[in-house]
Design a protein around this motif. Sequence first.
Motif, short mmCIF file in Angstrom:
data_model
loop_
_atom_site.label_atom_id
_atom_site.label_comp_id
_atom_site.label_asym_id
_atom_site.label_seq_id
_atom_site.Cartn_x
_atom_site.Cartn_y
_atom_site.Cartn_z
N ASP A 154 -1.02 6.71 12.10
CA ASP A 154 0.34 7.05 11.68
C ASP A 154 0.40 7.40 10.20
N ALA A 155 -0.45 6.76 9.40
CA ALA A 155 -0.49 7.08 7.97
C ALA A 155 -0.97 8.51 7.76
N ARG A 156 -1.98 8.92 8.53
CA ARG A 156 -2.44 10.31 8.42
C ARG A 156 -1.34 11.28 8.80
N LEU A 157 -0.57 10.93 9.83
CA LEU A 157 0.52 11.80 10.26
C LEU A 157 1.57 11.96 9.16
N ASN B 259 -7.05 0.80 -4.04
CA ASN B 259 -7.59 -0.55 -4.24
C ASN B 259 -7.87 -0.86 -5.70
N GLU B 260 -7.77 0.15 -6.56
CA GLU B 260 -7.95 -0.07 -8.00
C GLU B 260 -6.62 -0.29 -8.72
N ILE B 261 -5.53 -0.19 -8.00
CA ILE B 261 -4.20 -0.42 -8.59
C ILE B 261 -3.80 -1.87 -8.30
N LEU B 262 -3.39 -2.59 -9.32
CA LEU B 262 -3.03 -4.00 -9.15
C LEU B 262 -1.93 -4.16 -8.11
N GLY B 263 -2.02 -5.25 -7.33
CA GLY B 263 -1.07 -5.48 -6.26
C GLY B 263 0.37 -5.59 -6.71
N ARG B 264 0.59 -6.10 -7.92
CA ARG B 264 1.98 -6.26 -8.39
C ARG B 264 2.55 -4.97 -8.97
N ALA B 265 1.68 -4.01 -9.31
CA ALA B 265 2.12 -2.79 -10.01
C ALA B 265 3.20 -2.02 -9.24
N PRO B 266 3.05 -1.78 -7.94
CA PRO B 266 4.06 -0.96 -7.25
C PRO B 266 5.41 -1.65 -7.08
N HIS B 267 5.46 -2.95 -7.38
CA HIS B 267 6.72 -3.69 -7.24
C HIS B 267 7.48 -3.80 -8.56
N ALA C 138 -5.34 9.12 -0.34
CA ALA C 138 -5.88 8.68 0.95
C ALA C 138 -5.41 7.26 1.21
N PHE C 139 -4.84 7.03 2.39
CA PHE C 139 -4.41 5.68 2.75
C PHE C 139 -5.64 4.87 3.14
N PRO C 140 -5.74 3.60 2.70
CA PRO C 140 -6.92 2.77 2.99
C PRO C 140 -7.17 2.67 4.49
N ALA C 141 -8.42 2.87 4.89
CA ALA C 141 -8.78 2.80 6.31
C ALA C 141 -9.29 1.41 6.65
N GLY C 142 -9.24 1.09 7.94
CA GLY C 142 -9.89 -0.11 8.43
C GLY C 142 -9.05 -1.37 8.40
N PHE C 143 -7.75 -1.27 8.05
CA PHE C 143 -6.93 -2.49 8.02
C PHE C 143 -6.63 -2.97 9.43
N ARG C 144 -6.79 -4.25 9.64
CA ARG C 144 -6.39 -4.87 10.90
C ARG C 144 -5.70 -6.20 10.61
N SER C 145 -4.61 -6.44 11.30
CA SER C 145 -3.86 -7.68 11.09
C SER C 145 -4.70 -8.88 11.52
N ARG C 146 -4.66 -9.92 10.71
CA ARG C 146 -5.35 -11.17 11.03
C ARG C 146 -4.36 -12.26 11.45
N THR C 147 -3.11 -11.85 11.68
CA THR C 147 -2.05 -12.82 11.94
C THR C 147 -1.78 -13.03 13.42
N HIS C 148 -2.28 -12.14 14.29
CA HIS C 148 -1.86 -12.16 15.69
C HIS C 148 -2.10 -13.51 16.36
N GLN D 299 0.82 -1.21 0.00
CA GLN D 299 0.00 0.00 0.00
C GLN D 299 0.86 1.26 0.00
N TRP D 300 1.92 1.26 0.78
CA TRP D 300 2.78 2.44 0.82
C TRP D 300 3.55 2.61 -0.49
N LYS D 301 3.92 1.51 -1.12
CA LYS D 301 4.56 1.63 -2.43
C LYS D 301 3.59 2.20 -3.47
N LYS D 302 2.32 1.85 -3.34
CA LYS D 302 1.31 2.45 -4.22
C LYS D 302 1.23 3.95 -3.98
#
Length: 353
Positions: free
Chosen positions: A273-276, A137-145, A287-297, A119-122
């Motif tokens: 922190d993204a807003r900062l 979310n409309e930019i392909l995931g591989r594009a920023p790499h 605008a940085f995507p809102a609502g992300f929460r880790s599902r790995t914990h 997301q930050w690379k986007k």
Amino acid sequence: MQLLGSLQVMVPFRTKASSRTLLYSAAAISLVGGLLFIYGKGIDSPMMPIAGDSDVVQVVSNQEERHMTMKLACDATKSLRPDEELEYLIQHSKFLDHIIVNEDHKLLYCYIPKVSSTQWKKVMGVLSGTLPDRPLNEILGRAPHERGVHRFLSDFPLAEVRNRLATYTSFLFVRHPLERLVSGYVNKFAKAGPDGYFNRLFSAEIKRQFGDGQPASNTSTVTFDSFARWVSNPHPKNVLGARNEHWKPMVDLCHPCAVNYTIIGKMETLAEDARLVLRSARVTSVAFPAGFRSRTHDTAADLFSSLEPDVQRHVLRLYFEDLLVFGYRPSDLYVANTTAHMNSRIMFESLLV
């Protein structure tokens, strides 16, 4: 408070003190003094709160605590990296190849895989005009790499590197090292299937070295136990694999003890922190995507606690600096499991001796 709680993790109580124990005792004393200074007299924030945004004061307070923790931990662990001074990194520019540069907004972003880096690379690509100006979310995931999307600090002449490090707003985002390790395993091995890139490249090697007798040709997924042994091996046969950027220690990717980052973002407070970051750089177009929460914990807690104690120790040694520098504790994984919480705390303290 997490910082005060971290003191007992940083400094084990032992009757026979080693040089490393004394080193961390000094860090603990400095930390107490710093906290008394902050809460007794107050300190000026390096970033002024933005009028009208009530949560920025807390965000800036978080930054002050993170910078304090980082400085003390870096000072205490300096002997572990005697050559890592800023000028050394500048002269050996390969160490700066994870720092993305945006000229228009004077931004430096050190990307760490598995910490919302796509997301930050986007964001950085959109700001630089190399990615389309549309919702992320409309930019392909591989594009920023893709090659050519970003310019890296290592691409610039030495004088320009020094100038950008001194004058640009710099930031990085981190997360709990053990959670990041599990996220890398799940994404690159467990969910990828036998035909996934990392499985095709490394699974035979991992099974051959740590597969408990599994034939290298076995198409079953590499177990987390084998993966953890492979990654944490102090003398890996394949450094490029075992120290791949997706699980390489964060301090080895971004060198925070040498590079003075303006903003230290965390996955746990990603939205704030993204807003900062964006407001500090006066960015209003993205605008940085809102609502992300880790599902790995929860997965991280289960998988790490399933490892044999000696493997856990090897993993903790690998991420020792990450844990201290960024203010995490292994026991943070265990919210409800008091036994695992205590065991991980004791194990981590033992590494300080």
